[in-house]
Design an enzyme around this catalytic site. Structure first.
Site, PDB file in Angstrom:
ATOM      1  N   ASP A 149       4.301  -9.192   9.191  1.00  0.00           N
ATOM      2  CA  ASP A 149       4.491  -7.772   8.956  1.00  0.00           C
ATOM      3  C   ASP A 149       6.016  -7.530   8.271  1.00  0.00           C
ATOM      4  OD1 ASP A 149       2.064  -7.081   9.921  1.00  0.00           O
ATOM      5  OD2 ASP A 149       2.791  -6.101  11.764  1.00  0.00           O
TER       6      ASP A 149
ATOM      7  N   ASP B  39       0.905  -1.118  -0.174  1.00  0.00           N
ATOM      8  CA  ASP B  39      -0.064   0.071   0.052  1.00  0.00           C
ATOM      9  C   ASP B  39       0.760   1.196   0.101  1.00  0.00           C
ATOM     10  OD1 ASP B  39      -2.268  -1.127  -0.011  1.00  0.00           O
ATOM     11  OD2 ASP B  39      -2.848  -0.834   2.190  1.00  0.00           O
TER      12      ASP B  39
ATOM     13  N   ASP C  60      -6.830  -7.275  13.815  1.00  0.00           N
ATOM     14  CA  ASP C  60      -6.559  -8.624  14.217  1.00  0.00           C
ATOM     15  C   ASP C  60      -7.372  -9.128  15.385  1.00  0.00           C
ATOM     16  OD1 ASP C  60      -5.460  -6.794  16.071  1.00  0.00           O
ATOM     17  OD2 ASP C  60      -3.288  -7.205  15.596  1.00  0.00           O
TER      18      ASP C  60
ATOM     19  N   ASP D 286       8.727  -6.456   8.882  1.00  0.00           N
ATOM     20  CA  ASP D 286      10.087  -6.563   9.688  1.00  0.00           C
ATOM     21  C   ASP D 286      10.077  -7.868  10.321  1.00  0.00           C
ATOM     22  OD1 ASP D 286       7.514  -5.580  11.203  1.00  0.00           O
ATOM     23  OD2 ASP D 286       9.127  -5.688  12.938  1.00  0.00           O
TER      24      ASP D 286
END
Length: 534
Positions: free
Chosen positions: A195, A136, A289, A197
């Site tokens: 994610d 995004d 989540d 990282d």
């Protein structure tokens, strides 16, 4: 006369007027204090003591259960059916389920290679693994870099696709939802989310997927986060202490007792059928989540937490990024609680005690009371009792209970036990920000759905180099980009209370108040996160 230096002389009436105003203010204070201030402050003390007892009982309960789990509970491999999935010469890779890996991103210039590379290195048949990079990003340069990285891995035979959207509707939830709409996803049974990282080990899927394959009532398998930059600065060490308690105690207890806990948004594997049955991803709060986890649990699905399955990740190493993250993590659960409490109460599929656990323990005490009591009691009510000595706070409420809670919170990170003193001051400062965010979420105020992506700096790639430099040369005198006026205001308030207690008090609270004043002042200037004591 010429040799006499002129002097500015105030009118004699000035001192008289000043004394008269001071006397009137003092008289008004005395008239209001006894019938109004004292009863209200005493009521506030009783409410705070009640909240302290609620939090203490919660921590003692969690501590007791985790001890029993470690001593007597069976390992997940014994509680649930678990059989490793092996390569078969006759069947080939067909006995492996098709797994979808989703990696949502937003301008992840520093870390995009980490998650893409780790996901591409997962030990799973290449024809049974599909990787989606859901980008995004609004920075064209970053978009190009991420797309080129995907093409590089695709040229090596990895089934990886690069996907973008026209807009960021729904933020992360919208990206994940859009990814599941692709036609090839219908062949996938499970989806794992990382994610940008996060760096899973190659055996991640082989250690987690069998639980889902052989236990059809399990919807989610959650792994633990391991922080590659926890030693980078004092800010990251404080975060490690809080999050280690969350994973070591809260997630483990929820998994062992009620097969329920909040999905952490990453490093977890979902059964796609469970996501669809629960209504899919929703963007009504900033904790999509947790929203999905609660809805799936209300439909009877079970969750499993694997504390031994760890995934490397990065902690926010700047105070600004950490504040934005904590706003989202505090506001979102409170807002979700507001929207789902009646749905939980009316649910017929979940047993009564699980409802009590979700509403009281999971939401009310941990997501609301824990923030409120830390801020209201130790940063507002207790200092005010110094200015109003008629109101007494029992020592068990001001010293013993917080000491026990602090010790129980420290079990997750024994190596940082010597930093407990810093952690207490830090948590008290952050309780101001979290309390404000919680109120915004409960009342659904203006910033209830504010989503600011937590900036990642790729610290784990050069953590040793950065940590060494930071310890030697703390950037204490760097001017802040933006002053945090609320923290500075409370620093002034606590300083006044500390001075008053030093002059008139008997409990020596001024020691704590002056130290807490320094913490608020440092936070107000944004100087947290530049140095860590060895």
């Amino acid at each position: 006369m010429d040799g006499v230096s002129p002097k500015f002389v105030l009118p004699e009436t000035f001192d008289g007027v000043k004394m008269e105003i001071t006397g009137q203010l003092g008289m008004i204070w005395e008239l209001v204090k006894a019938p109004v201030i004292v009863p209200l402050l005493q009521l506030a003390v009783y409410i705070c003591l009640l909240m302290s007892l609620m939090l203490l009982c919660e921590r003692v309960y969690m501590g007791t259960v985790i001890v029993l789990v470690k001593l007597f509970w069976k390992k997940p491999e014994k509680r649930y059916k678990f059989e490793p999935i092996h390569d078969d010469e006759e069947l080939g890779s067909s006995n492996f389920p098709v797994v979808l890996v989703q990696i949502p991103m937003f301008n992840e210039r520093e870390v995009y290679k980490l998650s893409i590379g780790a996901a591409s290195g997962l030990s799973w048949p290449s024809d049974r693994l599909v990787i989606q990079v859901l980008d995004d990003s609004t920075d064209p340069t970053v978009k190009q870099m991420v797309e080129m990285e995907c093409q590089r891995w695709a040229s090596k035979g990895i089934n990886i696709t690069y996907q973008i959207r026209e807009n960021r509707v729904g933020y992360k939830a919208g990206a994940l939802k859009e990814g599941l709409k692709r036609s090839y996803v219908k062949h996938c049974e499970y989806v794992v989310i990382f994610d940008a990282d996060f760096q899973p080990e190659p055996d991640f899927l082989r250690r987690s997927i069998p639980f889902l394959v052989h236990n059809p009532n399990i919807a989610l398998v959650q792994a633990r986060w391991r922080f590659v930059n926890s030693d980078e600065c004092l800010l990251t060490r404080m975060q490690e202490m809080s999050l280690d308690y969350h994973f070591t105690v809260e997630q483990e207890v929820g998994s062992s007792t009620h097969a329920f806990f909040g999905f952490n948004g990453t490093a977890g594997i979902w059964r796609i059928a469970a996501i669809n049955e629960a209504g899919g991803w929703k963007d009504r709060t900033t904790v999509e989540d947790m929203d999905l986890a609660v809805r799936a649990s209300l439909r009877g699905w079970k969750f499993l937490y694997l504390g031994d399955l760890q995934v490397k990740s990065e902690l926010p190493s700047t105070f600004r990024a950490f504040r934005f993250q904590q706003h989202r993590w505090s506001c979102g659960p409170a807002n979700l609680f507001r929207k789902m409490v009646m749905e939980i109460i009316r649910n017929k599929k979940v047993r009564f005690w699980k409802k009590v656990y979700v509403i009281y323990s999971f939401f009310f005490v941990r997501k609301v009371i824990a923030h409120w009591v830390t801020f209201c009691f130790y940063c507002v009510v207790l200092p005010l009792t110094i200015l109003v000595p008629e109101v007494k706070v029992p020592i068990w409420g001001s010293v013993y209970i917080p000491s026990i809670i602090t010790v129980l919170n420290s079990v997750g990170t024994p190596r940082s036990i010597h930093l407990l003193f810093y952690w207490i001051l830090f948590e008290n400062v952050m309780s101001l920000h979290r309390t404000k965010a919680t109120l915004i979420g409960l009342f659904e105020a203006g910033r209830a759905n504010e989503w600011v992506v937590t900036a990642k700096l790729g610290s784990g790639q050069s953590a040793k180099r950065n940590t060494k430099g930071l310890k030697k040369f703390p950037r204490i005198f760097k001017l802040p980009d933006r002053l945090n006026t609320l923290e500075l205001g409370f620093a002034a308030f606590l300083f006044v209370c500390g001075c008053y207690d030093y002059v008139h008090g008997k409990n020596n609270y001024f020691i704590y108040l002056f130290l807490q004043t320094m913490s608020f002042f440092i936070s107000g200037l944004g100087w947290i996160g530049t140095y860590v004591p060895s």
